[in-house]
Scaffold this active site. Structure first.
Site, PDB file in Angstrom:
ATOM      1  CB  CYS A   2     -39.316  36.226  -5.609  1.00 35.20           C
ATOM      2  SG  CYS A   2     -40.118  36.467  -4.037  1.00 35.20           S
ATOM      3  NE  ARG A  27     -36.258  39.384  -9.890  1.00 35.93           N
ATOM      4  CZ  ARG A  27     -36.907  40.413 -10.449  1.00 35.93           C
ATOM      5  NH1 ARG A  27     -36.240  41.313 -11.141  1.00 35.93           N
ATOM      6  NH2 ARG A  27     -38.205  40.556 -10.324  1.00 35.93           N
ATOM      7  CD1 TRP A  75     -38.491  40.934  -0.258  1.00 36.38           C
ATOM      8  CD2 TRP A  75     -36.323  40.695   0.122  1.00 36.38           C
ATOM      9  NE1 TRP A  75     -38.142  41.888   0.636  1.00 36.38           N
ATOM     10  CE2 TRP A  75     -36.817  41.772   0.899  1.00 36.38           C
ATOM     11  CE3 TRP A  75     -34.988  40.365   0.209  1.00 36.38           C
ATOM     12  CZ2 TRP A  75     -35.995  42.517   1.752  1.00 36.38           C
ATOM     13  CZ3 TRP A  75     -34.166  41.111   1.038  1.00 36.38           C
ATOM     14  CH2 TRP A  75     -34.664  42.170   1.802  1.00 36.38           C
ATOM     15  CG  ASN A 101     -41.382  38.367  -8.519  1.00 38.15           C
ATOM     16  OD1 ASN A 101     -41.378  38.738  -7.350  1.00 38.15           O
ATOM     17  ND2 ASN A 101     -41.048  39.166  -9.523  1.00 38.15           N
ATOM     18  N   GLY A 102     -44.356  38.168  -6.831  1.00 35.60           N
ATOM     19  CA  GLY A 102     -45.428  39.173  -6.761  1.00 35.60           C
ATOM     20  C   GLY A 102     -46.190  39.012  -5.450  1.00 35.60           C
ATOM     21  CD  GLU A 481     -34.413  60.360   3.763  1.00 32.94           C
ATOM     22  OE1 GLU A 481     -33.969  60.410   4.926  1.00 32.94           O
ATOM     23  OE2 GLU A 481     -34.000  59.540   2.918  1.00 32.94           O
ATOM     24  CE  LYS A 485     -31.652  58.458   0.629  1.00 34.55           C
ATOM     25  NZ  LYS A 485     -31.719  58.417   1.997  1.00 34.55           N
ATOM     26  CD  GLU A 488     -28.031  58.547   3.211  1.00 30.32           C
ATOM     27  OE1 GLU A 488     -27.597  57.809   4.108  1.00 30.32           O
ATOM     28  OE2 GLU A 488     -29.234  58.595   2.904  1.00 30.32           O
ATOM     29  CG  HIS A 504     -35.200  82.351  16.117  1.00 31.60           C
ATOM     30  ND1 HIS A 504     -35.529  83.521  16.765  1.00 31.60           N
ATOM     31  CD2 HIS A 504     -36.373  81.816  15.674  1.00 31.60           C
ATOM     32  CE1 HIS A 504     -36.843  83.679  16.743  1.00 31.60           C
ATOM     33  NE2 HIS A 504     -37.377  82.655  16.089  1.00 31.60           N
ATOM     34  CE  LYS A 603     -30.497  49.146   2.298  1.00 29.43           C
ATOM     35  NZ  LYS A 603     -30.994  50.496   1.901  1.00 29.43           N
TER      36      LYS A 603
END
Ligand code: BG6
Length: 608
Positions: A2, A27, A75, A101-102, A481, A485, A488, A504, A603
Site C-alpha cells: 500500500c 502501489r 492494496w 502498509n504491511g 514457466e 518467460k 512472452e 522420441h 496483464k
C-alpha cells in the site's frame, strides 16, 4: 503493498495528501482515504475505488480543513476493498487515526485480546488492531503509546499516526516496510516512497527498521527502538518520479523479480505461527480432506505452470491424484468432476475469463473450490468459499514473476498443511517441511545474489533461434514457466521438453549452436538429465545447465552452469525459476523489447 503519506505544516494538509496518494497509486489502488486534524478534532474521509473517488468526495481536499494529516492508498490483503476496510482507521474514542502498509502477522490474537477488552472493531483488516492498541496504551504520552503498541506487533509495518491531543504532530513508524521522511521549510512529510515527496522536497531521511519519528512543522525527531533520539543523515533525492515508482529499477518486471523474497515471505510467514501452519481462509476438516478423491488444478498461462510445479508436492505428501488442466481446455472438455473433487483455481488477477468459466463449470458438477489469488475481492475470490491470498502486492509487469512464485509457495504450504491435517506426516517430517518452507524466501534471495552473470549468459544463449528448455519432474515444471518467460518478453521461440522425450523426436531439431537450457536441480533425477546434456552436446548444442550448489558433476558436461541453493526437491521449482526469469529479462533487454508491456499481451485476459 500500500502507500502511506503524512503532512504537517502551515498549509491545508488534505490537498497535499491527495497529491501524494496519486503518486503512490501504483502501489495499490482498490481504496483510499485521508484523515486531518483541526482544533483537536480528527476528520476522516475514505472510499473504495481509485484516488479520483476520494478527490471527488473531498472536493480535492477543500472540505477537509486542517494543517496536519495522514493518507493511504490500499492494496487489500485482509478484508475486501470496501469503504469500511479502507484506511485510515480510527480508535473507538476518536482520538487516534492510523494508516499502515504491511501485514500484521499476529493480528488474530491481538484482535481477540482487544475485543475481550471491549474495543469495537469495525473492519476486517489486520491494521485495525494497531489503532486500538494505541488507545489502550495512551495515557497522555503519545511517544510511549507508540512504543508500547509497536512492541506488540509482529510482521511488517510502516505506520502513520495522527493524535487529536497533539495537533500539528504526526508520527511515523517503520518495521520491514519502506518509510521516508521529507524535510520542508516550516513543513514536514512522510511517505512510502520518494515519488510522493519530490514535488515538495528532495531532502529526505530514510528510516530504518525499528525506528520511529515525530514530525511537527518545525522539527523532525527520530528515535531508535529504545526511544533514544538518534541522528540520521539527510539524503538528496535524485530520482525522477518515474524511476522512483520502479524503485530505481529500469523496469517493473526487474523490480518485481527482486521483490520475490519479500513477496513469498508475505505469503508464507503469516500462516506459520509457533511451528504450525494456520490457513485461516480454508475451512476443510480432516474428514473433508480425506474425502477428496481427486484434485484438479486449473489456471491459465504462468498460473497453469505454477499448478504443474505444485502438483508434485501435493501428490507426494497428500497421496491424492492431481490433474492439472488448462482452464481454456477444461471449460470445453468433459471434466470428470464430482463432489469428491477439490478444484484448486490459480489466478493472480482473479479475473481471467477462461479460469472463471472453468471454475463455474466444475462448481456446477459438484466440485468444492479452493482459490489461490492475489487480488482481494476479485471475481474468483467472490465466487468461492475458500480463498488463500498470495499477498504479493500489485504486480504491474504483464509477465508475472512474484505472482507465479507466491502461487507456487502457497501450493507447497497447502500440501504440507493438508498432509499434516490428514495425519500423513510424522511430527519430525512436518517440522522439517515447515523449515523448508520458511527457508524459501532466503533461498530466493541467495539465488538472486549468486547469479550476477545472467546478462552475459543471456547474450551468449540468445542466438535468435528457438531455445530448448529440458528437465524432468519438478525440473520440467520449472522449464515450462522458464520457456514461457523467454517467449512472452523476448519474443524468442522457446519450448520446454520433458528431457526423457528428446529421443522420441525433438532431438532431431538439435543443430550446431542450438541453445539448450538443462534443468538438473532435482537431485533424485539430475543424473538422467545430465545424460541428455551429453546427447545434445554430441549434436552441437551449447548447454546452460541449472544445478544445485555443490553439484560439480554437471561442470564436466555443460558449457555454463547456474547454481542455486538446495531445497527439498518437492520445492525446488520455486528457486530454479529465478535465474530463468532473469535470463528472459536480459534476453528481452538485449532484443530491445518493451519488457513491462510485451506486444499483444495483457496483464489479465478478462475476455475469452
Ligand atoms: C496472462 C498473463 O495474460 O494471464 C500471465 O500475462 C498470467 O502472466 C495469465 O499468468 C493468467 O492470469 P491470472 O491473472 O489468471 O494469473
Amino acid at each position: 503493498m500500500c502507500g502511506i503519506v503524512g503532512f504537517t505544516g502551515k498549509q491545508n494538509a488534505a490537498p497535499i495528501l491527495l497529491e501524494g496518494l496519486k503518486k503512490l497509486e501504483y502501489r495499490g489502488y482498490d481504496s483510499a482515504g485521508i484523515a486531518v486534524c483541526k482544533d483537536g478534532v480528527i476528520s476522516v474521509s475514505k472510499v473504495s475505488g481509485r484516488i479520483a473517488n476520494l478527490c471527488e468526495k473531498t472536493e480535492n481536499g477543500a472540505n477537509m480543513p486542517g494543517h496536519s494529516g495522514i493518507g493511504h492508498t490500499r492494496w487489500a490483503t485482509h478484508g475486501a476493498p470496501t469503504d469500511i476496510n479502507a484506511h485510515p482507521h480510527m480508535s473507538c474514542d476518536g482520538r487516534f487515526s492510523i494508516v499502515h502498509n504491511g501485514i500484521i502477522e499476529n493480528y488474530l490474537e491481538l484482535r481477540e485480546e482487544l475485543t475481550a477488552k471491549g474495543y469495537a472493531f469495525r473492519s476486517q483488516t489486520d491494521t485495525e488492531v494497531i489503532v486500538h492498541l494505541l488507545e489502550m496504551y495512551y495515557d497522555g504520552d503519545l511517544k510511549s503509546a507508540v512504543m508500547k503498541t509497536t512492541s506488540r506487533l509482529e510482521g511488517s509495518y510502516a505506520i502513520g499516526v495522527l493524535c487529536a491531543d497533539c495537533p500539528g504532530t504526526i508520527m511515523a513508524v517503520r518495521e520491514a516496510s519502506p518509510l521516508i521522511l521529507g524535510i520542508g521549510v516550516g513543513e514536514n512529510f512522510f511517505a512510502s516512497d520518494v515519488t510522493a515527496l519530490v514535488a515538495y522536497t528532495r531532502n529526505a531521511i530514510y528510516l530504518d527498521d525499528g525506528e520511529f519519528a515525530e514530525l511537527t512543522p518545525e522539527r523532525i525527531t527520530v528515535y531508535d527502538c529504545t526511544g533514544t533520539v538518534i541522528q540520521k543523515p539527510v539524503s538528496r533525492i535524485t530520482w525522477s518520479v518515474e524511476a522512483a515508482e520502479k524503485g530505481g529499477y529500469e523496469h517493473f518486471m526487474l523490480k518485481e523479480i527482486m521483490e520475490q523474497p519479500r513477496a513469498v515471505k508475505s505469503a508464507l510467514a503469516p500462516r506459520i505461527q509457533n511451528d504450525q501452519i494456520q490457513l485461516d481462509d480454508f475451512s476443510f476438516t480432516k474428514e473433508d480432506l480425506r474425502g477428496i478423491k481427486k484434485i484438479v488444478v486449473t489456471a491459465c498461462g504462468s498460473a497453469y505452470y505454477a499448478g504443474c510445479a505444485g502438483k508434485y508436492a501435493i501428490e507426494k505428501l497428500c497421496h491424492i491424484p492431481v490433474d492439472v488442466q488448462l482452464a481454456s481446455e477444461l471449460r470445453y472438455g468433459e471434466p470428470q468432476i464430482d463432489s469428491g473433487t477439490l478444484l484448486i483455481v490459480l489466478s493472480q488477477s482473479g479475473e481471467t475469463a477462461d479460469t472463471i468459466a472453468a471454475m463455474k463449470e466444475c462448481q456446477s458438477l459438484g466440485a468444492r473450490v479452493l482459490a489461490i489469488v492475489n487480488v482481494v475481492g476479485s471475481t474468483i475470490a467472490k465466487l468461492v468459499d475458500n480463498t488463500l491470498y498470495t499477498w504479493a502486492g500489485p504486480e504491474i509487469a504483464v509477465a508475472t514473476t512474484k505472482g507465479y512464485t507466491t502461487q507456487l509457495s502457497v501450493l507447497y504450504l497447502f500440501a504440507v498443511y493438508a498432509a499434516h491435517t490428514m495425519e500423513l506426516l510424522s511430527q519430525q517430517e512436518y517440522l522439517r517441511l515447515i523449515r523448508e518452507l520458511q527457508s524459501i524466501p532466503q533461498k530466493i534471495q541467495q539465488t538472486l545474489d549468486m547469479n550476477i552473470t545472467l546478462p552475459q549468459l543471456a547474450k551468449k544463449y540468445n542466438t535468435g533461434h528457438s531455445m530448448f528448455y529440458i528437465g524432468r519432474n519438478t525440473d520440467y515444471a520449472a522449464a515450462l514457466e522458464g520457456a514461457l518467460k523467454m517467449k512472452e518478453i523476448s519474443y524468442i521461440h522457446a519450448e520446454a521438453y520433458a528431457a526423457g522425450e528428446l529421443k522420441h523426436g525433438t532431438i532431431a531439431l538439435i543443430d550446431e549452436g542450438q541453445s539448450v537450457i538443462a534443468l538438473c536441480c532435482n537431485r533424485h533425477i539430475a543424473e538422467k538429465t545430465m545424460n541428455n546434456i551429453v546427447e545434445v552436446k554430441a549434436r552441437g548444442a551449447q548447454v546452460l545447465a541449472l544445478a544445485v550448489k555443490g553439484d560439480r558433476a554437471v561442470l564436466a558436461q555443460a558449457d555454463d552452469v547456474i547454481y542455486i541453493p538446495g531445497l527439498d526437491p518437492l520445492f525446488q521449482s520455486v528457486a530454479e525459476i529465478i535465474p530463468l526469469q532473469l535470463l528472459a529479462y536480459y534476453a528481452a533487454k538485449e532484443n530491445g523489447c518493451d519488457i513491462d508491456k510485451p506486444k499483444n499481451l495483457e496483464k489479465s485476459v478478462t475476455v475469452e
